[in-house]
Design a protein around this motif. Structure first.
Motif, PDB file in Angstrom:
ATOM      1  N   GLY A   1      14.233   4.166  -0.879  1.00 12.67           N
ATOM      2  CA  GLY A   1      12.981   4.277  -0.128  1.00 12.67           C
ATOM      3  C   GLY A   1      13.241   4.450   1.361  1.00 12.67           C
ATOM      4  O   GLY A   1      12.333   4.260   2.174  1.00 12.67           O
ATOM      5  N   LEU A   2      14.477   4.810   1.719  1.00  7.18           N
ATOM      6  CA  LEU A   2      14.825   4.939   3.142  1.00  7.18           C
ATOM      7  C   LEU A   2      14.986   6.408   3.519  1.00  7.18           C
ATOM      8  O   LEU A   2      15.454   7.216   2.716  1.00  7.18           O
ATOM      9  CB  LEU A   2      16.134   4.196   3.434  1.00  7.18           C
TER      10      LEU A   2
ATOM     11  N   ASN B   1       5.218  -0.537   2.896  1.00  6.44           N
ATOM     12  CA  ASN B   1       5.678  -1.472   3.925  1.00  6.44           C
ATOM     13  C   ASN B   1       4.901  -2.786   3.875  1.00  6.44           C
ATOM     14  O   ASN B   1       5.450  -3.852   4.154  1.00  6.44           O
ATOM     15  CB  ASN B   1       5.586  -0.829   5.317  1.00  6.44           C
TER      16      ASN B   1
ATOM     17  N   LYS C   1       6.441  -4.714   1.070  1.00  4.04           N
ATOM     18  CA  LYS C   1       7.790  -5.149   1.487  1.00  4.04           C
ATOM     19  C   LYS C   1       7.698  -6.345   2.432  1.00  4.04           C
ATOM     20  O   LYS C   1       8.376  -7.359   2.236  1.00  4.04           O
ATOM     21  CB  LYS C   1       8.513  -3.982   2.180  1.00  4.04           C
TER      22      LYS C   1
ATOM     23  N   CYS D   1      10.484   1.062   5.448  1.00  3.22           N
ATOM     24  CA  CYS D   1      10.734   1.903   4.285  1.00  3.22           C
ATOM     25  C   CYS D   1       9.758   3.068   4.285  1.00  3.22           C
ATOM     26  O   CYS D   1       8.846   3.139   5.109  1.00  3.22           O
ATOM     27  CB  CYS D   1      10.623   1.091   3.004  1.00  3.22           C
TER      28      CYS D   1
ATOM     29  N   CYS E   1       9.946   0.421  -1.838  1.00  2.00           N
ATOM     30  CA  CYS E   1      10.876  -0.573  -1.292  1.00  2.00           C
ATOM     31  C   CYS E   1      11.661  -1.207  -2.437  1.00  2.00           C
ATOM     32  O   CYS E   1      11.201  -1.235  -3.578  1.00  2.00           O
ATOM     33  CB  CYS E   1      10.131  -1.630  -0.490  1.00  2.00           C
TER      34      CYS E   1
ATOM     35  N   GLU F   1       6.874   0.878  -5.928  1.00  2.00           N
ATOM     36  CA  GLU F   1       6.191   1.987  -5.258  1.00  2.00           C
ATOM     37  C   GLU F   1       4.691   1.834  -5.516  1.00  2.00           C
ATOM     38  O   GLU F   1       4.195   2.163  -6.593  1.00  2.00           O
ATOM     39  CB  GLU F   1       6.687   3.335  -5.812  1.00  2.00           C
TER      40      GLU F   1
END
Ligand SMILES: *Cc1c(COP(=O)(O)O)cnc(C)c1O
Length: 491
Positions: free
Chosen positions: A229-230, A367, A370, A385, A389, A433
Motif C-alpha cells: 500500500g506504499l 489512512n 491505519k 499509505c 494498509c 483495503e
C-alpha cells in the motif's frame, strides 16, 4: 455480542434433489396445437437424451427458495464491508447493471456485421481512450479477460518487441512485494523472473535495480502503489535505469484506486500497464469472473497489441485485423464486453472530477483505518499509505492467537476478513483495503470490531467463528475432498 455486524437468519437447505417429489412441476406448458409430434420424428436419435436419472421434480417456489437461501449463505459487497486488500472490493453502483442490460448491448452477437454494431464499437473505442488518458498511455487493448491475462499480454508484447529487433531478452526484474501472478505471467511468457528485495522502507531502491539491470533484461515488472500500500517513490529513477539499458517498465495497475485522476503512470516512466476493470472500475468480481484486464502501452509497443483493434475512420468504427506485428489473439472475440459496458458507465457517471475524488477518498479511508488500528496491531511500515494498509499479528501472536484466528473471529462480528498472509514480505500479514465506498460509520464499526478482537481472550478468538454456518474448515482437505452436501451433524 453481535451489536456490531449481524449474522442474520441463516437457513438450512438440502440439495435440490432432496427437495424432489414425483409429479411436482415448476411451470405448466400449454398444450401443443400442432398435433402430436414425437421428438424422435424431428430430432436425430443420437442427439436425444433418454430420461435423466434422478432429475429433480420441484415446484417454482421450491426452486426460488433453494437458490435464494443458498445465496444468503454468501457474503458480498452488497451485504457489508469487504476489506479484502489487493482486491478493491468496492460497491458497484446498480446503474452500471441497468446499462449493461440494455438490449442493444446485452443481445448483440459477436458475429453481427460491423455496420450493425457501431454503438458497441464506439463504446469500446471510447473506453480505450478513457483508460489511455487515466493511465497516461498511448493505446489500450480491452481484450485480456483478467489482470493476469493482461500481464501475459504485456510480457508477450515486450518479448515480441525484442524478437523483432533480432535480439531476444529473457529476464524480467520482479520485486519481492509483487503479486503472485507477476512471476507466473513472466514464466508463462517464456521469460525468467529475477527477484529483487525491496528496501527497509518498504519501497524498491534504484540501487537494487541497478545491480541487476543489464542488456539481457527485458525490463521490470513493478506494482505502484506496491502491495504494502506504499507509493514507490523512486519509480522515475528506477524507470530511467531500466530505459538506459533499453528495457521496458511494466506496471501492475490492477488496483489503480489511489491514482485515478491524481497521477498518471505514463508520466512516471511506465511503458506498459494492465488495469483491472473488475477492481478499480466498479464491475462486480469474486466468484470466478468474468473479469477484464485492459492493457495500455506507449507508442513503441503499439504495433504488438493483440488483434483485432477498434479503429475509427470518417465517423465509422471497424475492426482492424491487418496488423503484421501483433502478438495475435488472447481470447475469443473482443474481451468480456458486458464488463466493458459497466466500466464505461462508471467512468462516464463519475467524470474526471469524480474519479479523482474516489481516489482521494480511498486513500483517506485507508489512512483512517491505519491510524485507528495502529494502537492495537503491529504496523510494520508506519508511514502514510495509499489505498490499503498492512498490519501483522505480532502483538497478538505473543498473547497466543494469530492472523488466521483474527480473520475467523471477524466473521462473528459480521465482517468479511481482510486479506491474510499476503504480501509475503510482512510476516503473517493482515492487509486491509476499505475502498472509497465505505462511509465513516462503517469504518468505525470495523475498527471497533478489530480492536475488540485484539483485546479478547485468546482461547475465545482461537475457537472462532461461532456464528457462521460452517466453522473452521480444513482448507486443504475442503479443496481436495469437497463435501457438497449439507451435513448438520458435522457442523
Ligand atoms: C488482482 C491482482 C492481480 C490479478 O488480477 P486477476 O484479474 O485476478 O487475474 C494482479 N496484480 C495485483 C496487484 C492484483 O491485485
Amino acid at each position: 455480542m453481535n451489536t456490531i455486524g449481524t449474522t442474520g437468519l441463516v437457513m438450512n437447505e438440502p440439495l435440490i434433489f432432496e427437495r424432489s417429489s414425483e409429479g411436482k412441476r415448476g411451470i405448466e406448458v400449454p398444450k401443443s396445437d400442432v398435433g402430436d409430434i414425437k421428438p424422435e420424428d424431428v430430432i436425430p436419435a443420437d442427439l436425444l437424451r433418454a430420461d435423466i436419472e434422478g432429475f429433480p421434480e420441484v415446484s417454482e417456489v421450491d426452486v426460488v427458495r433453494h437458490f435464494t437461501r443458498m445465496s444468503q449463505w454468501n457474503y458480498g459487497v452488497d451485504t457489508g464491508m469487504y476489506p479484502l486488500g489487493s482486491c478493491t472490493m468496492k460497491y458497484n453502483p446498480k446503474v452500471n447493471e441497468d446499462i449493461a442490460r440494455l438490449p442493444g448491448f446485452s443481445r448483440i452477437h459477436p458475429y453481427q456485421p460491423e455496420e450493425l454494431s457501431q454503438g458497441a464499437l464506439q463504446l469500446m473505442y471510447e473506453l480505450e481512450q478513457y483508460l489511455a488518458e487515466i493511465s497516461g498511455m498511448d493505446a489500450v487493448t480491452l481484450q485480456p479477460a483478467a489482470g493476469a491475462q493482461g500481464e501475459l499480454c504485456g510480457m508477450l508484447m515486450i518479448s515480441a518487441y525484442f524478437a523483432s529487433k533480432g535480439r531476444p531478452r529473457k529476464k524480467v526484474i520482479i520485486p519481492d512485494t509483487a503479486h503472485g501472478t507477476n512471476p507466473a505471467s513472466v514464466t508463462l511468457a517464456g521469460l525468467t523472473a529475477i527477484p529483487v528485495k525491496s528496501g527497509s522502507e518498504g519501497a524498491l531502491t534504484p540501487e537494487a535495480v541497478k545491480a541487476v539491470m543489464d542488456e539481457d533484461t527485458a525490463g521490470i515488472m513493478i506494482t505502484n502503489p506496491n502491495t504494502l500500500g506504499l507509493f514507490e517513490r523512486h519509480i522515475k529513477e528506477i524507470a530511467d535505469i531500466v530505459h538506459e539499458k533499453g528495457g521496458f517498465v511494466y506496471c501492475d495497475g490492477a488496483n489503480m484506486n489511489a491514482l485515478l485522476g491524481a497521477a498518471k503512470l505514463g508520466d512516471m516512466g511506465v511503458d506498459v500497464v494492465h488495469m483491472n476493470l473488475h477492481k478499480t472500475f466498479s464491475t462486480p468480481h469474486g466468484g470466478g469472473g468474468p473479469g477484464s484486464g485492459p492493457v495500455g502501452v506507449k507508442k513503441e509497443l503499439e504495433p504488438f497489441l493483440p488483434v483485432p483493434r477498434v479503429i475509427k475512420k470518417d465517423e465509422t468504427y471497424s475492426m482492424d485485423y491487418k496488423r503484421p506485428d501483433s502478438i495475435g489473439r488472447l481470447r475469443a472475440f473482443y474481451g468480456n464486453f458486458g464488463v466493458l459496458v459497466r466500466a464505461y458507465a462508471y467512468i462516464r457517471a463519475m467524470g474526471a472530477e469524480g474519479l479523482k475524488k474516489a481516489a482521494q477518498m480511498a486513500v483517506l479511508n485507508a489512512n483512517y483505518v491505519k491510524e485507528n488500528l495502529k494502537s492495537h496491531y503491529h504496523l510494520p511500515f508506519d508511514q502514510p499509505c495509499m489505498h490499503e494498509c498492512v498490519f501483522s499479528d505480532k502483538l497478538q501472536f505473543e498473547k497466543g492467537f494469530s492472523t488466521m484466528d483474527i480473520a475467523k473471529r471477524l466473521m462473528d462480528y459480521g465482517f468479511h476478513p481482510p486479506t491474510t498472509y499476503f504480501p509475503l514480505v510482512v510476516h503473517d500479514a493482515i492487509m486491509i483495503e476499505p475502498t472509497e465506498t465505505e462511509d465513516k460509520g462503517t469504518l468505525d464499526s470495523f475498527i471497533d470490531a478489530m480492536k475488540r478482537i485484539a483485546e479478547e481472550d485468546p482461547e475465545l478468538v482461537k475457537g472462532a467463528p461461532y456464528n457462521t454456518k460452517t466453522k473452521r474448515l480444513d482448507e486443504a482437505k475442503a479443496a481436495r475432498n469437497p463435501v457438497l452436501k449439507w451435513e448438520k451433524a458435522e457442523n
